[in-house]
Write a protein that holds these residues in place. Structure first.
Motif, mmCIF file in Angstrom:
data_model
loop_
_atom_site.group_PDB
_atom_site.id
_atom_site.type_symbol
_atom_site.label_atom_id
_atom_site.label_comp_id
_atom_site.label_asym_id
_atom_site.label_seq_id
_atom_site.Cartn_x
_atom_site.Cartn_y
_atom_site.Cartn_z
ATOM 1 N N VAL A 106 -0.243 8.953 -9.000
ATOM 2 C CA VAL A 106 0.480 7.731 -8.659
ATOM 3 C C VAL A 106 -0.436 6.521 -8.800
ATOM 4 O O VAL A 106 -0.102 5.517 -9.432
ATOM 5 N N ARG A 107 -1.632 6.619 -8.215
ATOM 6 C CA ARG A 107 -2.538 5.464 -8.230
ATOM 7 C C ARG A 107 -3.064 5.173 -9.625
ATOM 8 O O ARG A 107 -3.426 4.053 -9.945
ATOM 9 N N PRO A 113 -5.578 7.483 8.622
ATOM 10 C CA PRO A 113 -5.203 8.563 9.534
ATOM 11 C C PRO A 113 -4.060 8.127 10.453
ATOM 12 O O PRO A 113 -4.042 7.008 10.951
ATOM 13 N N ARG A 170 0.826 -1.215 0.000
ATOM 14 C CA ARG A 170 0.000 0.000 0.000
ATOM 15 C C ARG A 170 0.858 1.263 0.000
ATOM 16 O O ARG A 170 0.371 2.343 -0.347
ATOM 17 N N VAL A 195 -3.070 10.951 -6.626
ATOM 18 C CA VAL A 195 -4.047 10.519 -7.636
ATOM 19 C C VAL A 195 -3.324 10.049 -8.891
ATOM 20 O O VAL A 195 -3.645 9.011 -9.466
ATOM 21 N N MET A 235 -4.263 -1.290 -8.287
ATOM 22 C CA MET A 235 -4.294 -2.187 -7.147
ATOM 23 C C MET A 235 -5.501 -3.111 -7.204
ATOM 24 O O MET A 235 -6.596 -2.718 -7.589
ATOM 25 N N ASN A 273 1.606 2.571 -3.872
ATOM 26 C CA ASN A 273 0.759 3.491 -4.640
ATOM 27 C C ASN A 273 0.090 4.513 -3.727
ATOM 28 O O ASN A 273 -0.975 5.035 -4.025
ATOM 29 N N MET A 326 -1.576 4.327 -1.097
ATOM 30 C CA MET A 326 -2.899 4.022 -0.572
ATOM 31 C C MET A 326 -2.938 4.331 0.921
ATOM 32 O O MET A 326 -3.987 4.615 1.479
ATOM 33 N N ASP A 374 1.374 14.023 -6.917
ATOM 34 C CA ASP A 374 -0.053 13.865 -6.677
ATOM 35 C C ASP A 374 -0.382 12.387 -6.488
ATOM 36 O O ASP A 374 -0.173 11.587 -7.398
ATOM 37 N N LEU A 376 -4.504 7.369 2.955
ATOM 38 C CA LEU A 376 -5.893 7.446 3.404
ATOM 39 C C LEU A 376 -6.045 7.003 4.850
ATOM 40 O O LEU A 376 -7.100 7.141 5.437
#
Ligand SMILES: Nc1ncnc2c1ncn2[C@@H]1O[C@H](COP(=O)(O)OP(=O)(O)OP(=O)(O)O)[C@@H](O)[C@H]1O
Ligand SMILES: [Mg+2]
Lengths: 273, 298, 325
Positions: free
Chosen positions: A98-99, A73, A63, A96, A104, A66, A68, A94, A71
């Motif tokens: 990257v993903r 906290p 995770r 966004v 995934m 990319n 992930m 950014d 997200l």
């Protein structure tokens, strides 16, 4: 226990192109480190497997690749992850973007509550790949070995598919937007052997186009599909604290037949406590 | 996608830039909405506090209003405070046992279909507008017996019933079944299990639910207009009479043209608001606490 | 209780025959009666309202619904003007409140830093606890004058070509009522929506973000479609609340206007507010009965709203149920 591997021999290292160059990656949830000082490279057009006991940070690791974990906290990471030379954790990158480049597939099939067609088409539409939409959807579904099973009911809800079909749909969804790398977190853990086999075949078919990083609990699976294998394990500190670490990273052949670390050997031979 | 596209991560193309702008814009709007939601509460509470505080004094709480007052006569709304206490007290006395019994039946005895049916009835009751409840009690009681605190309290109790029953059903459902089974396995009969073991577990939740219901009906005006509004100005606590209440007093004073009346309306509104905020915040706090406790128990 | 005589009958039959316990019967009976009471109460409300409206029903029939005007002198009553006022105010309030409420809910579930989520949620829900008479007081004495002095003239001079934004003569207008109702239904719609958004499976959100979509694209593609049914139900409940609100509207809408006007900046009246305003002046039987008729319309509407919300929620739940499996 020895696992037979049936793969073509790896090309020599210098002919391999690095996709990810990971240096000293440390990942922390709140104040608890989940992963410490991981350094390794991921190569183009190979399947790289990540194995290790539960809780050793395999999911955390991929995770990070990319972003992930942005997200989650309280998540922090140090070290660098270079993707084709560029640090993806840099401030001005950014997540966004990257993903969008590094897709995934998740452990549990998670199709959108939309039609089969729209599951694949939604990402394409949002990302502006609207030309030849039906062809793109068909190609992705074909690559994911699902087309023949669903071509007559593209309008049906994706939730009417079986678990294995749903997971292949999720793979189609991920590859439809033409990512460079596909990350898979235990993609077959919720599936029966036949569906699992379908997905493994698909990795063999697709790796000429993509690079895969696949987390798996199942050593036979790693041995069957992966060119390179990374073994992670849990290390314990003096105060009872524990974190994940990369123990050994090498060609799958080597990891399963002649591991250089005792812990790897214990794990792959099933002697792991 | 080839390695050459890496730069895209840092220098996004036009399309990604546009999508990012849209995203930013929407995020900004959501932030504004959140701020506006809090701001509305702030403005209303602040208006009431600012205008009400200057008029809030002991006279307001202890003196009755003086009709046709000339000059600077000291007057208050003591009659309305007493009346509200009587009405809300009576309404609670009616709705609380009724609501708890309904909840016990629904949760402990009723077959599934009946449970859903009663649940639907409670929801519908909860949705009946206060003004309609007002004219219902008007037709039921006032037409034959005239206005009274009893009539007003019945109207308020009709509004409280679904609130109390729903709250009790919710906490009863939280009581772990193992507890019931433990008691029944000792040979304790059903009714003793329910009243002696299950119900005591839910006291906290019932208190919370009742406080919220009280906070809700203490400010209700509509159900009282036709049932308990034609009141005198003297301080009275006889429930056989129509008693003045705070919400009805605020309603009447707000329609007046006299600024002095407005001032008293603000002061009464402040007292009402303080009471309601205090009881609903306490109730929330109690609810959070007892939920934590129940959560640990299971 | 049986005696502890273990030698006789009890020794051969350790379990005495099934016996009916008075306590069980009593508790079940009393509780059952209470539940029956709640059902009867709803029936009684319906009966009493219909009963009260009987005179007006037989005098005016269904023509009552379309007749505009409330004339006690000539005993000619109709709900037309109030139906119009109710529709304009409550739909207006819903149109303003829904986007705002969804924005608040998205803020609270997707954007706000964790530590302010709890407090802001509590604050917005506190708004629901403020009594309508207090909001009405604020509406008539604070909001109304501000609207009349600043907002309405500005809107009239810029958007005056639309008949909705006509000239204003007072602060107590349909527009004021719309804003007050917006405030009152905002916390209902936002708190239900927030709960719905919290319930969206995180796997679905991650799936969307994992494709490289922005947060807003994820919300539009996943969160909003997933919660569509529930949000619709929340809107229906909000509408029900707005339609049934009597006091605040009676305070701020200018009232005593029984006609139809498309100018939002003129006074108006609604079904519920009209009943509230007549509480002292209803004189004759027909007068009172006509108020019951208005109440009957409200009652029917509240029933429909509740059932509709249930149906919508159930349909949504079915869709999501498939998802869970
Ligand atoms: N969101 C989170 N917040 C806090 N701690 C987390 C979070 N996710 C994972 N962890 C912790 O980080 C450590 C590594 O977890 P991770 O999920 O990466 O392990 P894993 O190797 O994928 O395990 P599994 O094989 O069970 O999936 C664990 O100790 C876990 O408790
Ligand atoms: Mg994992």
């Amino acid at each position: 226990m020895r696992v037979e591997t049936k793969r073509q021999p790896l090309p020599p290292r210098e002919r391999l192109q690095q996709v990810f160059d990971i240096q000293d990656l440390t990942a922390i949830y709140g104040s608890k480190p989940a992963l410490k000082d991981v350094s390794m490279g991921v190569y183009r057009n190979l399947v790289t497997a990540v194995i290790g006991p539960s809780g050793c940070g395999k999911s955390t690791f991929i995770r990070c690749l990319n972003r992930m974990n942005d997200l989650v906290p309280g998540f922090r990471q140090t070290g660098t992850i270079r993707y084709h030379g560029q640090d993806i954790a840099a401030k001005d990158v950014d997540p966004v973007a990257v993903r969008r480049t590094i897709g995934m597939v998740f452990q549990r099939p998670n199709p959108f509550p939309k039609s089969i067609f729209d599951n694949v088409a939604w990402g394409l539409r949002v990302l502006g790949m609207k030309d030849n939409l039906p062809e793109r959807v068909e190609r992705a579904l074909t690559q994911a070995a699902l087309w023949d099973e669903v071509k007559d009911r593209l309008k049906a809800s994706a939730l009417s598919l079986s678990g294995g079909q749903q997971q292949r749909l999720c793979i189609a969804r991920a590859i439809a937007v033409e990512p460079d790398v596909v990350l898979m977190d235990e993609p077959a853990s919720a599936l029966d052997p036949i569906a699992t086999q379908a997905i493994e075949l698909l990795l063999h078919e697709l790796k000429s186009e993509y690079s895969f990083v696949i987390v798996t609990h199942n050593m036979q699976q790693a041995a069957r599909v992966a060119d390179m294998t990374a073994f992670f394990s849990i290390s314990r500190g003096e105060e009872g604290d524990r974190w994940g670490e990369l123990i050994e990273y090498d060609s799958t052949e080597k990891i399963f037949t002649a591991p250089s670390d005792k812990r790897t050997e214990d794990y792959v031979t099933g002697r792991f406590g | 996608m080839s390695a050459a596209d890496v730069s895209a991560l840092q220098r996004p193309n036009d399309r990604l830039r546009r999508r990012r702008v849209v995203n930013r814009g929407m995020e900004l709007l959501a932030w504004l909405a959140g701020a506006l939601g809090v701001a509305i509460l702030g403005v209303v509470v602040w208006s009431v506090a600012k205008r009400g505080a200057s008029e809030l004094n002991l006279d307001l709480l202890t003196k009755a209003p003086v009709p046709f007052a000339i000059g600077n006569v000291k007057q208050g709304l003591a009659n309305a405070f007493v009346g509200s206490l009587v009405l809300v007290g009576l309404a609670t006395a009616m709705a609380l046992p009724f609501g708890i019994l309904v909840a016990i039946y629904v949760n402990e005895f009723a077959p599934r279909a009946v449970r859903n049916g009663v649940g639907l009835v409670l929801d519908v009751l909860n949705g009946v507008p206060g003004i309609v409840v007002g004219i219902f009690v008007f037709g039921l009681v006032v037409v034959s017996h005239g206005q009274s605190a009893y009539a007003g309290a019945i109207a308020l109790a009709v509004l409280m019933l679904p609130l109390v029953a729903r709250a009790t059903i919710e906490v009863l459902a939280l009581v772990p079944n193992t507890l019931r089974e433990a008691s029944l396995a000792l040979g304790v009969p059903r009714w003793r299990t329910t009243l002696g073991i299950v119900l005591p577990q839910t006291v906290g939740g019932i208190v919370t639910g009742t406080m919220l219901a009280v906070a809700r009906v203490a400010g209700e005006t509509a159900p009282l207009l036709f049932t308990c509004s034609l009141a005198g100005t003297s301080i009275d606590s006889n429930p056989g009479h129509a008693l003045q209440t705070i919400p009805v007093a605020i309603f009447e004073l707000s329609e007046s043209a006299d600024p002095a009346d407005h001032a008293r309306a603000w002061a009464a509104a402040l007292v009402l608001l303080l009471f309601i905020l205090f009881s609903s915040l306490t109730a929330r706090w109690l609810a959070a606490r007892s939920r934590r406790k129940l959560g640990r128990a299971t | 209780m049986s005696t502890l005589d273990a030698t006789g009958e009890a020794a051969r039959r350790p379990f005495p025959g099934r016996r009916v316990r008075t306590g069980d019967v009593l508790l079940q009976g009393v509780a059952g009666l209470a539940a029956l009471g709640a059902v009867v109460l709803l029936g009684l409300i319906a009966y009493k309202i219909v009963d009260g409206a009987r005179l007006s029903l037989s005098t005016f029939g269904l023509g009552f619904l379309t007749h505009v005007g409330w004339d006690p002198v000539h005993s000619r009553f109709g709900a037309g003007g109030f139906l119009f006022g109710t529709a304009v105010t409550s739909i207006g309030a819903l149109l303003l409140a829904t986007p705002l409420a969804l924005g608040i809910a998205l803020f609270l579930t997707e954007l706000a830093p964790r530590w302010i989520r709890g407090p802001v949620t509590a604050l917005v829900e506190t708004l629901a606890a403020i009594p309508s008479v207090v909001i009405g007081l604020w509406g008539i004495l604070v909001l109304g004058p501000v609207l009349h002095d600043h907002v309405m003239p500005a809107l009239h001079s810029t958007l005056g070509f639309i008949p909705l934004f006509g000239p204003s003569t007072t602060g107590s207008t349909i527009f004021t009522a719309i804003l007050v109702l917006t405030i009152m239904i905002l916390p209902i719609v936002s708190s239900i929506s927030r709960e719905l958004f919290v319930g969206v499976p995180p796997e679905l959100k991650e799936a969307a973000l994992g494709l490289g979509t922005t947060r807003w694209e994820m919300v539009r593609g996943v969160v909003l479609p997933y919660t569509r049914g529930g949000v619709a139900a929340a809107m229906i409940l909000g509408l029900g609340r707005a339609v049934g609100e009597a006091i605040a509207v009676a305070q701020v809408s200018g009232a005593f206007n029984n006609g139809i006007s498309w100018n939002l900046f003129s006074s108006g009246n609604t079904l519920a507010a009209q009943i509230a305003l007549e509480y002292q002046s209803a004189e004759t039987n027909l007068d009172v009965s006509s108020l019951f008729y208005l109440g009957l319309i409200l009652l029917v509407f509240s029933l429909v709203v509740n059932l509709l919300a249930r149906v919508v929620v159930r349909r949504g739940a079915r869709r999501q149920g498939v998802l869970a499996r």
